[in-house]
Scaffold this active site. Sequence first.
Site, PDB file in Angstrom:
ATOM      1  N   LEU A 104      43.466  36.121  31.407  1.00  0.00           N
ATOM      2  CA  LEU A 104      43.310  36.413  33.065  1.00  0.00           C
ATOM      3  C   LEU A 104      44.515  36.657  33.497  1.00  0.00           C
ATOM      4  O   LEU A 104      45.772  35.787  32.900  1.00  0.00           O
ATOM      5  CB  LEU A 104      42.893  35.127  33.506  1.00  0.00           C
ATOM      6  CG  LEU A 104      41.095  34.757  33.199  1.00  0.00           C
ATOM      7  CD1 LEU A 104      40.667  33.687  33.990  1.00  0.00           C
ATOM      8  CD2 LEU A 104      40.469  35.773  33.476  1.00  0.00           C
ATOM      9  N   ASP A 105      45.053  37.490  34.452  1.00  0.00           N
ATOM     10  CA  ASP A 105      46.343  37.835  35.064  1.00  0.00           C
ATOM     11  C   ASP A 105      46.784  36.408  35.538  1.00  0.00           C
ATOM     12  O   ASP A 105      46.164  35.691  35.809  1.00  0.00           O
ATOM     13  CB  ASP A 105      46.165  38.880  36.013  1.00  0.00           C
ATOM     14  CG  ASP A 105      45.896  40.080  35.469  1.00  0.00           C
ATOM     15  OD1 ASP A 105      45.764  40.510  34.231  1.00  0.00           O
ATOM     16  OD2 ASP A 105      45.193  40.894  36.188  1.00  0.00           O
ATOM     17  N   LYS A 106      48.228  36.619  35.769  1.00  0.00           N
ATOM     18  CA  LYS A 106      49.010  35.362  36.149  1.00  0.00           C
ATOM     19  C   LYS A 106      48.389  34.996  37.507  1.00  0.00           C
ATOM     20  O   LYS A 106      48.254  33.642  37.930  1.00  0.00           O
ATOM     21  CB  LYS A 106      50.434  35.703  36.227  1.00  0.00           C
ATOM     22  CG  LYS A 106      51.368  34.256  36.766  1.00  0.00           C
ATOM     23  CD  LYS A 106      52.749  34.826  36.698  1.00  0.00           C
ATOM     24  CE  LYS A 106      53.631  33.583  36.979  1.00  0.00           C
ATOM     25  NZ  LYS A 106      55.020  33.979  37.110  1.00  0.00           N
TER      26      LYS A 106
ATOM     27  N   THR B 282      45.361  35.359  38.662  1.00  0.00           N
ATOM     28  CA  THR B 282      43.825  35.352  38.484  1.00  0.00           C
ATOM     29  C   THR B 282      43.314  34.012  38.296  1.00  0.00           C
ATOM     30  O   THR B 282      44.182  33.691  37.366  1.00  0.00           O
ATOM     31  CB  THR B 282      43.125  36.547  37.523  1.00  0.00           C
ATOM     32  OG1 THR B 282      43.707  37.910  38.012  1.00  0.00           O
ATOM     33  CG2 THR B 282      41.794  36.413  37.460  1.00  0.00           C
TER      34      THR B 282
ATOM     35  N   HIS C  29      44.281  44.518  33.585  1.00  0.00           N
ATOM     36  CA  HIS C  29      44.301  44.852  34.861  1.00  0.00           C
ATOM     37  C   HIS C  29      42.980  45.658  35.099  1.00  0.00           C
ATOM     38  O   HIS C  29      43.182  46.271  36.109  1.00  0.00           O
ATOM     39  CB  HIS C  29      45.328  45.565  35.463  1.00  0.00           C
ATOM     40  CG  HIS C  29      46.629  44.512  35.263  1.00  0.00           C
ATOM     41  ND1 HIS C  29      47.991  44.874  35.673  1.00  0.00           N
ATOM     42  CD2 HIS C  29      46.798  43.158  35.083  1.00  0.00           C
ATOM     43  CE1 HIS C  29      48.927  43.821  35.824  1.00  0.00           C
ATOM     44  NE2 HIS C  29      47.934  42.845  35.103  1.00  0.00           N
TER      45      HIS C  29
END
Length: 233
Positions: free
Chosen positions: A101-103, A105, A189
């Site tokens: 998961l993105d930073k 998110t 992403h």
Amino acid sequence: MRIDKYLANMNVGSRKEVHSLIKKKVVTVNGELVTTPKQQVKETDLVAVDGNKIAYQQYHYFLLNKPKGVISATEDRSQKTVISLLKAKDRYQDIAPVGRLDKDTTGLLLLTNDGPLAHELLAPNKHVAKVYRAKIAGVADQETAEKFAQGLILGDGTKLKPAKLKVLKQDQDNNLSQIEIEIQEGKYHQIKRMFGAVGMKVLELDRISMGKLHLPADLKRGEYKEIDLAEIK
């Protein structure tokens, strides 16, 4: 396996620390004192340290409600990782996040040392659905949902599989939307790029499920719980 590896895998301590415990004569197997770290043990043996039973479990599973500001990695020199959110006793060998998961998110992230399961969940041909809720800059509507259902083509030519988009709320005055989206891929992403392809921007993104695994309503951001084998099966 060797007794020192058994105890190290169960987070009793490092190999060096386990050797020290053996020298202190506090490690037993089936009631017999262990005198060498090379002693072989089976999973069915009764292993104890200072009289406390140490049952063997090969794989461990933790369900984390990932907060913003931490990265989905096992280690990093400058940034906080999801592994750092685990208590020391739960940082078993080879524990890693399943996917990323993105930073910025939030939401459901599975941490485990079960490599085969991680592969099953992430392999594109397994079609494991991942569901997110998001706040979007832009007014998503039925036309947007139809574009997603057809399978978008991103600016770099990447062809995506069909995605299910549900518009939960529209705010025409402020040009905002609340949406729920289900995808079966996990490209870099991906959701942000999908909305970018239709002229919108993701402001907040939260994963609520992965396959049949759902984020518990009472699990707060940054908290995690261990999942039992029945749930995994």
